[in-house]
Enzyme design. Structure first.
Site, PDB file in Angstrom:
ATOM      1  N   SER A 171       0.833  -1.200   0.000  1.00 45.98           N
ATOM      2  CA  SER A 171       0.000   0.000   0.000  1.00 45.98           C
ATOM      3  C   SER A 171       0.873   1.258   0.000  1.00 45.98           C
ATOM      4  CB  SER A 171      -0.946  -0.059   1.207  1.00 45.98           C
ATOM      5  OG  SER A 171      -1.923   0.928   1.149  1.00 45.98           O
ATOM      6  N   ASP A 341      -9.541  -4.999  -5.579  1.00 42.14           N
ATOM      7  CA  ASP A 341      -8.983  -3.977  -4.689  1.00 42.14           C
ATOM      8  C   ASP A 341      -9.626  -2.628  -4.982  1.00 42.14           C
ATOM      9  OD1 ASP A 341      -7.377  -2.264  -3.173  1.00 42.14           O
ATOM     10  OD2 ASP A 341      -5.580  -3.457  -3.516  1.00 42.14           O
ATOM     11  N   HIS A 374      -7.384  -5.546  -1.114  1.00 43.17           N
ATOM     12  CA  HIS A 374      -6.219  -4.854  -0.563  1.00 43.17           C
ATOM     13  C   HIS A 374      -5.525  -5.625   0.561  1.00 43.17           C
ATOM     14  CE1 HIS A 374      -4.071  -1.067  -0.864  1.00 43.17           C
ATOM     15  NE2 HIS A 374      -3.999  -0.993   0.451  1.00 43.17           N
TER      16      HIS A 374
END
Length: 398
Positions: A171, A341, A374
């Site tokens: 991320s 995601d 994610h």
């Protein structure tokens, strides 16, 4: 500020719920990552500290070898630096059981594992002259993580091991390394980089909660009223979650999916650990910067809004962009992303990959997992087979 109060609260609580503020237990800052998450699994763990050029004192944990590697403790092992994402700390790499958690897998496979903690998190709240009560402590965004935190970590690991490091970011931990590499930094310290759910272009983020809040300038509103640390301390109470859960159209049954996308494979035990170790603090200014990127669809330096202020900082009226095409073409890169995601949207990742189109073909590995969202990349029950085994093979080649 009064025009959009409910939208501001909406994203605030969405992020709070995702990061576990609704939990009533809070953090045990006296029982650090080594003691609570590493040594309890039978691994040796060391606590280290590094100081950045701008005065921040950061925590760094080291797992020097695996559970069966004590006899080879003096062997020269390749170091790997793991950098977590937003509202998390190094616990991100330790949430799964040891056979599915990247930090432990790497240690057991003969790597010297270093766990970085960004400024503002529980392990990294020190400073040479400021305290976290000083507004000046929180005057930074991910740009300072790229410019100061990452070099401090890399330099320290290099001095301790005498080797270049592999790198894994998740991320926001991918955005910082990409920004640094696009400016030709860290090349002499880096062996290869793995980018899990790349955070670079953000214009296609599909989660409604975040899109509404960025368009209504919620982070800017918090900054204006003096909130510099996010989430604010003391931790928000469960009553705040109740307020948002009665809003029309808001489904509180799975806030994690509402913000990050429908993760396919998270285990309840990993989620329990996740909620116990989040949220970790970042700066409100960091959220402002990310909101600017969502609205503009570009990877730009922080926009001070006033052209003359930008001129003072950048010698131009608008903030410069980071050019991902400037990344050195022979740096080994492993890019892994998911089809579900909502934060690292497939189209945004494709935009990044298009910038890397001239990268040496034998140095760029692209992995797409249709069913992943994610957090599957750090908490998926099958993440070792899906992501980490191919990642280990990539490291072995470079």
């Amino acid at each position: 500020m009064a025009k959009y109060p409910s939208a501001s609260i909406l994203l605030l609580v969405a992020l709070v719920c995702v990061s576990g503020v609704a939990q009533t237990s809070g953090h045990d800052i006296h029982n650090g990552i080594c003691k609570s998450l590493v040594e309890t699994r039978g691994y040796i763990c060391q606590e280290h500290q590094v100081t950045t050029e701008d005065g921040y004192i950061l925590g760094l944990q080291r797992i020097p070898y695996g559970r069966s590697g004590r006899n080879s403790a003096t062997d020269q092992k390749p170091p790997v630096l793991l950098q977590h994402g937003l509202i998390m700390d190094a616990a991100a790499w330790l949430l799964n059981p040891p056979d599915q958690a990247l930090a432990f897998i790497l240690a057991d496979k003969g790597f010297d594992v270093w766990l970085a903690n960004a400024r503002g998190t529980d392990s990294s709240r020190g400073h040479k002259s400021l305290t976290t009560n000083d507004p000046a402590y929180w005057e930074w965004t991910w740009e300072q993580l790229a410019a100061y935190d990452l070099p401090a970590f890399f330099n320290y690991v290099n001095k301790q091991t005498g080797q270049k490091s592999h790198y894994v970011g998740h991320s926001l931990g991918t955005l910082t390394i990409l920004a640094a590499l696009s400016q030709q930094k860290l090349r002499n310290s880096l062996r290869s980089a793995a980018l899990l759910t790349p955070f670079a272009y953000l214009g296609q983020i599909s989660t409604l909660l975040i899109r509404v809040a960025t368009q209504t300038f919620y982070a800017e509103q918090f900054y204006i009223i003096g909130v510099r640390e996010f989430p604010p301390l003391p931790r928000l109470e469960r009553s705040l979650q109740t307020i948002i859960c009665i809003q029309p159209g808001v489904d509180c049954s799975n806030f994690l999916a509402a913000v990050t996308g429908p993760n396919c494979c998270l285990s309840p035990s990993s989620l329990d650990i996740y909620y116990n170790h989040t949220p970790q603090s970042t700066s409100t200014k960091n959220f402002i910067h990310l909101s600017q990127m969502i609205r503009s669809g570009t990877i730009r330096m922080f926009d001070y809004t006033l052209p003359l202020t930008n001129l003072q900082h950048y010698n131009k009226f608008t903030p410069p962009e980071y050019n991902m095409a400037n990344i050195q073409k022979d740096i080994p890169l492993f890019v892994s992303y998911g089809g579900r995601d909502a934060l690292s949207d497939v189209n945004d990742v494709k935009h990044l990959l298009n910038d890397l189109n001239d990268h040496d073909k034998d140095k760029l590995v692209e992995q797409y997992i249709e069913e992943y969202a994610h957090y599957d990349f750090i908490m998926g029950g099958n993440v070792r087979q899906k992501v980490y085994d191919p990642l280990l093979a990539f490291f072995r080649q470079h």
